[in-house]
Design a protein around this motif. Structure first.
Motif, PDB file in Angstrom:
ATOM      1  N   ASP A   1      -7.292  -9.095  13.638  1.00  0.00           N
ATOM      2  CA  ASP A   1      -6.431  -9.177  12.457  1.00  0.00           C
ATOM      3  C   ASP A   1      -5.698  -7.867  12.189  1.00  0.00           C
ATOM      4  OD1 ASP A   1      -7.607 -11.641  12.212  1.00  0.00           O
ATOM      5  OD2 ASP A   1      -8.870 -11.102  10.517  1.00  0.00           O
ATOM      6  N   PHE A   2      -4.453  -8.005  11.775  1.00  0.00           N
ATOM      7  CA  PHE A   2      -3.634  -6.849  11.408  1.00  0.00           C
ATOM      8  C   PHE A   2      -2.992  -7.142  10.048  1.00  0.00           C
ATOM      9  CE2 PHE A   2       0.621  -4.769  11.566  1.00  0.00           C
ATOM     10  CZ  PHE A   2       0.180  -3.460  11.486  1.00  0.00           C
ATOM     11  N   LYS A   3      -3.214  -6.240   9.085  1.00  0.00           N
ATOM     12  CA  LYS A   3      -2.699  -6.434   7.732  1.00  0.00           C
ATOM     13  C   LYS A   3      -1.533  -5.485   7.485  1.00  0.00           C
ATOM     14  CE  LYS A   3      -7.375  -7.473   6.245  1.00  0.00           C
ATOM     15  NZ  LYS A   3      -8.546  -6.916   5.601  1.00  0.00           N
ATOM     16  N   TYR A   4      -0.500  -6.021   6.832  1.00  0.00           N
ATOM     17  CA  TYR A   4       0.656  -5.201   6.505  1.00  0.00           C
ATOM     18  C   TYR A   4       1.178  -5.561   5.122  1.00  0.00           C
ATOM     19  CZ  TYR A   4       3.428  -9.297   7.882  1.00  0.00           C
ATOM     20  OH  TYR A   4       3.958 -10.555   7.971  1.00  0.00           O
ATOM     21  N   GLU A   5       2.050  -4.708   4.594  1.00  0.00           N
ATOM     22  CA  GLU A   5       2.611  -4.920   3.261  1.00  0.00           C
ATOM     23  C   GLU A   5       4.124  -4.824   3.295  1.00  0.00           C
ATOM     24  OE1 GLU A   5      -1.004  -3.038   0.584  1.00  0.00           O
ATOM     25  OE2 GLU A   5       0.599  -1.696   1.245  1.00  0.00           O
ATOM     26  N   VAL A   6       4.750  -5.583   2.422  1.00  0.00           N
ATOM     27  CA  VAL A   6       6.191  -5.481   2.192  1.00  0.00           C
ATOM     28  C   VAL A   6       6.351  -4.757   0.865  1.00  0.00           C
ATOM     29  CG1 VAL A   6       8.350  -6.738   1.877  1.00  0.00           C
ATOM     30  CG2 VAL A   6       6.580  -7.664   3.411  1.00  0.00           C
ATOM     31  N   LEU A   7       7.040  -3.612   0.912  1.00  0.00           N
ATOM     32  CA  LEU A   7       7.198  -2.765  -0.268  1.00  0.00           C
ATOM     33  C   LEU A   7       8.656  -2.664  -0.673  1.00  0.00           C
ATOM     34  CD1 LEU A   7       5.019   0.286   0.885  1.00  0.00           C
ATOM     35  CD2 LEU A   7       4.257  -1.724  -0.345  1.00  0.00           C
ATOM     36  N   VAL A   8       8.886  -2.413  -1.974  1.00  0.00           N
ATOM     37  CA  VAL A   8      10.230  -2.099  -2.441  1.00  0.00           C
ATOM     38  C   VAL A   8      10.563  -0.719  -1.884  1.00  0.00           C
ATOM     39  CG1 VAL A   8      11.653  -1.636  -4.467  1.00  0.00           C
ATOM     40  CG2 VAL A   8       9.989  -3.510  -4.511  1.00  0.00           C
ATOM     41  N   ASP A   9      11.694  -0.617  -1.207  1.00  0.00           N
ATOM     42  CA  ASP A   9      12.087   0.627  -0.548  1.00  0.00           C
ATOM     43  C   ASP A   9      12.930   1.469  -1.507  1.00  0.00           C
ATOM     44  OD1 ASP A   9      12.313   2.525   1.440  1.00  0.00           O
ATOM     45  OD2 ASP A   9      13.984   1.515   2.439  1.00  0.00           O
ATOM     46  N   GLY A  10      12.251   2.307  -2.275  1.00  0.00           N
ATOM     47  CA  GLY A  10      12.921   3.154  -3.256  1.00  0.00           C
ATOM     48  C   GLY A  10      12.933   2.491  -4.620  1.00  0.00           C
ATOM     49  N   GLU A  11      12.994   3.336  -5.647  1.00  0.00           N
ATOM     50  CA  GLU A  11      13.043   2.805  -7.014  1.00  0.00           C
ATOM     51  C   GLU A  11      14.297   1.948  -7.148  1.00  0.00           C
ATOM     52  OE1 GLU A  11      13.665   4.760 -11.283  1.00  0.00           O
ATOM     53  OE2 GLU A  11      11.844   5.441 -10.242  1.00  0.00           O
ATOM     54  N   SER A  12      14.161   0.790  -7.772  1.00  0.00           N
ATOM     55  CA  SER A  12      15.274  -0.158  -7.849  1.00  0.00           C
ATOM     56  C   SER A  12      15.335  -0.829  -9.203  1.00  0.00           C
ATOM     57  CB  SER A  12      15.116  -1.252  -6.784  1.00  0.00           C
ATOM     58  OG  SER A  12      15.069  -0.710  -5.500  1.00  0.00           O
TER      59      SER A  12
END
Length: 174
Positions: A145-156
């Protein structure tokens, strides 16, 4: 006529001898070789992406997790690495991790800039650009298993809308 019959008989006799095997002989003790032919099930992976609940429009801090992903391997050896990238949006391949800009469903002027990161606490990750597209590369936790995250790229400042994010995962071959 007799000549013809004789020629036919000679021809058939020659063809009959051609089909005969030669009687050879074997000497010594035979040497036997054997091998186990193991056909393993092919390696396969699944990729799931789950949106964070209760996201609110407006000012959103940088690196806010908006979705979590999980790549699960089946019949993969320990140490297998995976490549995860965005599958939709306008890809950003600048320095850093893979990024994409996605657009609102109700208004294409609404944009959201995202980046992929390995889940904190998991093994280290790297990036690679393959066929012009940047991927997050990471080793599976325990080989599966490989876990990843989707993040907001920079304050928006994110307008209220529905944004569809899509990722794609592969087994990574160096």
């Amino acid at each position: 006529m007799n000549v013809r019959k004789t020629m036919l008989a000679v021809g058939f006799a020659t063809m009959g001898m051609a089909g005969m095997s030669h009687a050879g002989s074997l000497s010594g003790e035979g040497s036997i070789a054997e091998a186990d032919l193991v056909f393993a099930a092919p390696a396969s992976i699944t990729n799931t992406l789950t949106a964070t609940e209760n996201l609110e429009a407006g000012k959103v801090e940088a690196n806010k997790v908006v979705a979590t992903g999980l790549v699960k391997g089946e019949n993969v050896p320990t140490g297998t690495e995976y490549a995860v990238g965005f599958n939709s949006g306008e890809f950003k391949n600048e320095n850093g991790n893979p990024g994409a800009v996605i657009y609102g469903q109700s208004d294409s002027e609404h944009t959201l800039s995202l980046a992929l990161y390995v889940t904190k606490g998991d093994l280290s990750s790297d990036t690679d650009t393959i066929d012009g597209k940047k991927y997050l590369i990471g080793e599976a936790d325990g080989g599966a298993d490989f876990k990843y995250e989707v993040l907001v790229d920079g304050e928006s400042s994110i307008p209220a809308d529905t944004y569809t994010v899509s990722t794609v995962a592969y087994i990574y071959n160096k």
